[in-house]
Design a protein around this motif. Structure first.
Motif, PDB file in Angstrom:
ATOM      1  N   GLU A  33      50.553 -23.404 -47.039  1.00 53.76           N
ATOM      2  CA  GLU A  33      51.323 -24.308 -46.179  1.00 53.76           C
ATOM      3  C   GLU A  33      50.560 -24.702 -44.921  1.00 53.76           C
ATOM      4  OE1 GLU A  33      55.839 -22.968 -47.523  1.00 53.76           O
ATOM      5  OE2 GLU A  33      55.074 -22.327 -45.579  1.00 53.76           O
ATOM      6  N   GLU A  34      49.710 -23.822 -44.421  1.00 51.39           N
ATOM      7  CA  GLU A  34      48.941 -24.128 -43.215  1.00 51.39           C
ATOM      8  C   GLU A  34      47.637 -24.854 -43.529  1.00 51.39           C
ATOM      9  OE1 GLU A  34      50.036 -23.705 -40.228  1.00 51.39           O
ATOM     10  OE2 GLU A  34      51.830 -22.560 -40.718  1.00 51.39           O
ATOM     11  N   GLY A  35      47.170 -24.757 -44.800  1.00 55.27           N
ATOM     12  CA  GLY A  35      45.928 -25.408 -45.174  1.00 55.27           C
ATOM     13  C   GLY A  35      44.703 -24.765 -44.562  1.00 55.27           C
ATOM     14  N   SER A  36      44.826 -23.489 -44.183  1.00 55.95           N
ATOM     15  CA  SER A  36      43.734 -22.820 -43.483  1.00 55.95           C
ATOM     16  C   SER A  36      43.940 -21.315 -43.546  1.00 55.95           C
ATOM     17  CB  SER A  36      43.680 -23.279 -42.018  1.00 55.95           C
ATOM     18  OG  SER A  36      42.924 -22.398 -41.228  1.00 55.95           O
ATOM     19  N   PHE A  37      42.849 -20.567 -43.811  1.00 55.34           N
ATOM     20  CA  PHE A  37      42.931 -19.106 -43.780  1.00 55.34           C
ATOM     21  C   PHE A  37      43.170 -18.625 -42.347  1.00 55.34           C
ATOM     22  CE2 PHE A  37      40.941 -19.474 -47.916  1.00 55.34           C
ATOM     23  CZ  PHE A  37      41.516 -18.429 -48.630  1.00 55.34           C
ATOM     24  N   THR A  38      42.520 -19.263 -41.388  1.00 59.64           N
ATOM     25  CA  THR A  38      42.676 -18.853 -39.991  1.00 59.64           C
ATOM     26  C   THR A  38      44.106 -19.051 -39.512  1.00 59.64           C
ATOM     27  OG1 THR A  38      40.367 -19.421 -39.542  1.00 59.64           O
ATOM     28  CG2 THR A  38      41.837 -19.220 -37.643  1.00 59.64           C
ATOM     29  N   LYS A  39      44.689 -20.235 -39.790  1.00 62.17           N
ATOM     30  CA  LYS A  39      46.065 -20.502 -39.369  1.00 62.17           C
ATOM     31  C   LYS A  39      47.054 -19.647 -40.146  1.00 62.17           C
ATOM     32  CE  LYS A  39      45.200 -25.264 -37.878  1.00 62.17           C
ATOM     33  NZ  LYS A  39      45.500 -26.700 -38.111  1.00 62.17           N
ATOM     34  N   ARG A  65      41.573 -12.388 -58.341  1.00 61.35           N
ATOM     35  CA  ARG A  65      41.021 -11.514 -59.394  1.00 61.35           C
ATOM     36  C   ARG A  65      42.123 -11.049 -60.336  1.00 61.35           C
ATOM     37  NH1 ARG A  65      37.940  -9.510 -55.023  1.00 61.35           N
ATOM     38  NH2 ARG A  65      39.397  -7.775 -54.743  1.00 61.35           N
ATOM     39  N   GLU A  66      43.290 -10.725 -59.768  1.00 56.87           N
ATOM     40  CA  GLU A  66      44.415 -10.255 -60.588  1.00 56.87           C
ATOM     41  C   GLU A  66      44.884 -11.323 -61.558  1.00 56.87           C
ATOM     42  OE1 GLU A  66      49.004  -8.598 -59.976  1.00 56.87           O
ATOM     43  OE2 GLU A  66      47.656  -8.815 -58.257  1.00 56.87           O
ATOM     44  N   LEU A  67      44.907 -12.582 -61.097  1.00 59.09           N
ATOM     45  CA  LEU A  67      45.389 -13.675 -61.937  1.00 59.09           C
ATOM     46  C   LEU A  67      44.288 -14.285 -62.793  1.00 59.09           C
ATOM     47  CD1 LEU A  67      47.725 -15.441 -59.346  1.00 59.09           C
ATOM     48  CD2 LEU A  67      48.402 -13.945 -61.229  1.00 59.09           C
ATOM     49  N   GLY A  68      43.051 -13.967 -62.473  1.00 58.68           N
ATOM     50  CA  GLY A  68      41.936 -14.486 -63.254  1.00 58.68           C
ATOM     51  C   GLY A  68      41.658 -15.959 -63.030  1.00 58.68           C
ATOM     52  N   GLU A  69      42.016 -16.467 -61.850  1.00 58.45           N
ATOM     53  CA  GLU A  69      41.841 -17.890 -61.578  1.00 58.45           C
ATOM     54  C   GLU A  69      41.784 -18.124 -60.075  1.00 58.45           C
ATOM     55  OE1 GLU A  69      44.051 -22.111 -62.795  1.00 58.45           O
ATOM     56  OE2 GLU A  69      44.625 -20.219 -63.740  1.00 58.45           O
ATOM     57  N   ARG A  70      40.938 -19.051 -59.653  1.00 56.05           N
ATOM     58  CA  ARG A  70      40.882 -19.400 -58.242  1.00 56.05           C
ATOM     59  C   ARG A  70      42.151 -20.139 -57.831  1.00 56.05           C
ATOM     60  NH1 ARG A  70      35.537 -22.459 -56.637  1.00 56.05           N
ATOM     61  NH2 ARG A  70      36.481 -22.115 -54.578  1.00 56.05           N
ATOM     62  N   LEU A  71      42.627 -19.817 -56.634  1.00 55.79           N
ATOM     63  CA  LEU A  71      43.857 -20.427 -56.136  1.00 55.79           C
ATOM     64  C   LEU A  71      43.597 -21.488 -55.071  1.00 55.79           C
ATOM     65  CD1 LEU A  71      45.966 -17.162 -55.844  1.00 55.79           C
ATOM     66  CD2 LEU A  71      45.996 -18.831 -57.703  1.00 55.79           C
ATOM     67  N   PHE A  72      42.444 -21.400 -54.407  1.00 57.80           N
ATOM     68  CA  PHE A  72      42.117 -22.345 -53.342  1.00 57.80           C
ATOM     69  C   PHE A  72      40.709 -22.893 -53.519  1.00 57.80           C
ATOM     70  CE2 PHE A  72      45.261 -19.564 -51.271  1.00 57.80           C
ATOM     71  CZ  PHE A  72      46.147 -20.515 -50.770  1.00 57.80           C
ATOM     72  N   VAL A  93      41.407 -25.699 -46.590  1.00 56.06           N
ATOM     73  CA  VAL A  93      41.475 -25.245 -47.972  1.00 56.06           C
ATOM     74  C   VAL A  93      42.525 -26.076 -48.690  1.00 56.06           C
ATOM     75  CG1 VAL A  93      40.716 -22.898 -47.482  1.00 56.06           C
ATOM     76  CG2 VAL A  93      43.158 -23.442 -47.440  1.00 56.06           C
ATOM     77  N   ALA A  94      42.345 -26.262 -49.986  1.00 55.93           N
ATOM     78  CA  ALA A  94      43.287 -27.020 -50.807  1.00 55.93           C
ATOM     79  C   ALA A  94      43.621 -26.208 -52.041  1.00 55.93           C
ATOM     80  CB  ALA A  94      42.691 -28.373 -51.203  1.00 55.93           C
ATOM     81  N   LEU A  95      44.838 -26.334 -52.513  1.00 56.27           N
ATOM     82  CA  LEU A  95      45.259 -25.609 -53.698  1.00 56.27           C
ATOM     83  C   LEU A  95      44.559 -26.143 -54.937  1.00 56.27           C
ATOM     84  CD1 LEU A  95      49.100 -25.375 -53.032  1.00 56.27           C
ATOM     85  CD2 LEU A  95      47.512 -23.454 -53.118  1.00 56.27           C
ATOM     86  N   THR A  96      44.129 -25.238 -55.794  1.00 55.72           N
ATOM     87  CA  THR A  96      43.639 -25.607 -57.115  1.00 55.72           C
ATOM     88  C   THR A  96      44.840 -25.829 -58.030  1.00 55.72           C
ATOM     89  OG1 THR A  96      43.601 -23.326 -57.863  1.00 55.72           O
ATOM     90  CG2 THR A  96      41.596 -24.155 -56.770  1.00 55.72           C
ATOM     91  N   PRO A  97      44.636 -26.315 -59.245  1.00 55.29           N
ATOM     92  CA  PRO A  97      45.774 -26.405 -60.176  1.00 55.29           C
ATOM     93  C   PRO A  97      46.496 -25.075 -60.348  1.00 55.29           C
ATOM     94  CG  PRO A  97      43.940 -27.685 -61.005  1.00 55.29           C
ATOM     95  CD  PRO A  97      43.424 -26.966 -59.795  1.00 55.29           C
ATOM     96  N   GLY A  98      45.730 -23.977 -60.375  1.00 60.11           N
ATOM     97  CA  GLY A  98      46.351 -22.659 -60.476  1.00 60.11           C
ATOM     98  C   GLY A  98      47.183 -22.333 -59.248  1.00 60.11           C
ATOM     99  N   GLY A  99      46.680 -22.701 -58.069  1.00 63.26           N
ATOM    100  CA  GLY A  99      47.417 -22.471 -56.836  1.00 63.26           C
ATOM    101  C   GLY A  99      48.702 -23.268 -56.790  1.00 63.26           C
ATOM    102  N   ARG A 100      48.627 -24.527 -57.243  1.00 62.07           N
ATOM    103  CA  ARG A 100      49.840 -25.351 -57.268  1.00 62.07           C
ATOM    104  C   ARG A 100      50.866 -24.794 -58.239  1.00 62.07           C
ATOM    105  NH1 ARG A 100      45.888 -29.451 -56.810  1.00 62.07           N
ATOM    106  NH2 ARG A 100      45.909 -29.857 -59.070  1.00 62.07           N
ATOM    107  N   ALA A 101      50.397 -24.208 -59.334  1.00 62.32           N
ATOM    108  CA  ALA A 101      51.323 -23.611 -60.305  1.00 62.32           C
ATOM    109  C   ALA A 101      51.994 -22.368 -59.733  1.00 62.32           C
ATOM    110  CB  ALA A 101      50.572 -23.264 -61.590  1.00 62.32           C
TER     111      ALA A 101
END
Length: 298
Positions: free
Chosen positions: A14-20, A41-48, A55-63
């Motif tokens: 939601e913040e679009g940033s690791f720092t925020k 690592r747990e999900l086996g897919e990049r999320l950002f 940072v932006a969500l990957t398809p996995g992150g959006r799911a």
């Protein structure tokens, strides 16, 4: 998969940033990055996607995002429910509202709510009707006060909280300002100042004129009612505004005139129909019901 890790994931998304996101969760940035990496690592897919400035969500992150939000919401509701059983209501109430509610029932209801349930953090979000309704449907808001649309989505309950009419606002001293009521013909002969297409009131206003085979000459469209009034005072046109808006209470240089026929509309409180309503929302509905309003959806 821990709730705290999901909280970190939602914050970064939601913040679009690791720092925020770290600042929002009150932890240091390396710690939140480590937690997100572990989740990936747990999900086996990049999320950002790590971009230069955000940072932006990957398809996995959006799911994952709607499931993460739902998990956090359910956990918060469970915590609030058991706090309520112990006699102290806590948790969060996320409430949306359209503009112009400061002189209506809402401040008094929220004042009563705060006095009865000081342990609940109330987060108010303002906006226009359609986006607020969408956020209720998707679970991002617990409830919202909006202009009643022609039809509500499935799964949404509603209660009327305000009945109002659209009125004309004109510069004092103009010919039309001296009339007791203005007809649709009167309005159609003038430049019009009114709400834009993002407002829940615009479809109601335009439909009322279209039903008479008339079209409005809209020259200025804004959802800012004080601006509508100021433009009318400058004789730019006739403003069509919500009659209950506080901006219409005694403004200098303008006259408020009813329409004939009247354009009626309602503001409603909407929430999702779910098997279990959260304790903070249930408390709000109970306080609002004490005002004697009638539910328009079961």
């Amino acid at each position: 998969m821990e709730l705290r890790t999901l909280e970190y994931f939602v914050a970064v998304a939601e913040e679009g940033s690791f720092t925020k996101g770290a600042a929002r969760c009150h932890i240091v940035q390396p710690a939140i990055s480590q937690q997100i990496q572990g989740l990936e690592r747990e999900l086996g897919e990049r999320l950002f996607e790590r971009l230069p400035r955000c940072v932006a969500l990957t398809p996995g992150g959006r799911a994952l995002l709607p499931y993460a939000r739902e998990c956090l919401a359910v956990a918060a509701k469970a915590s609030a429910e058991f706090a309520a059983r112990a006699g102290l209501l806590s948790g969060e109430l996320n409430l949306g509202t359209v503009a112009g509610m400061q002189a209506t029932f809402l401040p008094k209801v929220m004042g009563t709510y705060n006095r009865r349930h000081p342990g609940v953090a109330v987060r108010l979000t303002d906006g226009t009707s359609a986006p607020l309704l969408h956020r209720v449907v998707t679970g991002q808001l617990d409830a919202a006060v909006i202009a009643a649309p022609p039809e509500l989505p499935a799964g949404i309950s509603a209660r009327t909280v305000l009945a109002d009419t659209i009125v004309a606002v004109l510069a004092t001293g103009t010919e039309l300002a001296g009339k007791a009521k203005l007809t649709f013909d009167d309005i159609c002969r003038q430049p019009v100042i009114t709400y834009n297409t993002e407002s829940g009131l615009w479809p109601l206003i335009s439909a009322a004129f279209e039903a008479k085979g008339m079209a409005l000459n809209v020259r200025h469209a804004s959802n800012d009612v004080p601006l509508q009034v100021a433009l009318a005072a400058e004789r730019i046109g006739v403003a069509l505004s919500a009659g209950s808006d506080p901006a219409l209470i005694g403004p200098p240089g303008v006259t408020v005139v009813p329409l004939r026929p009247a354009i009626h509309y309602k503001k409603i409180l909407v929430w999702r129909k779910t098997p279990t309503i959260s304790a903070p929302l249930r408390a709000l509905l109970e306080i609002e019901a004490d005002r004697g309003h009638r539910a328009v959806e079961p």
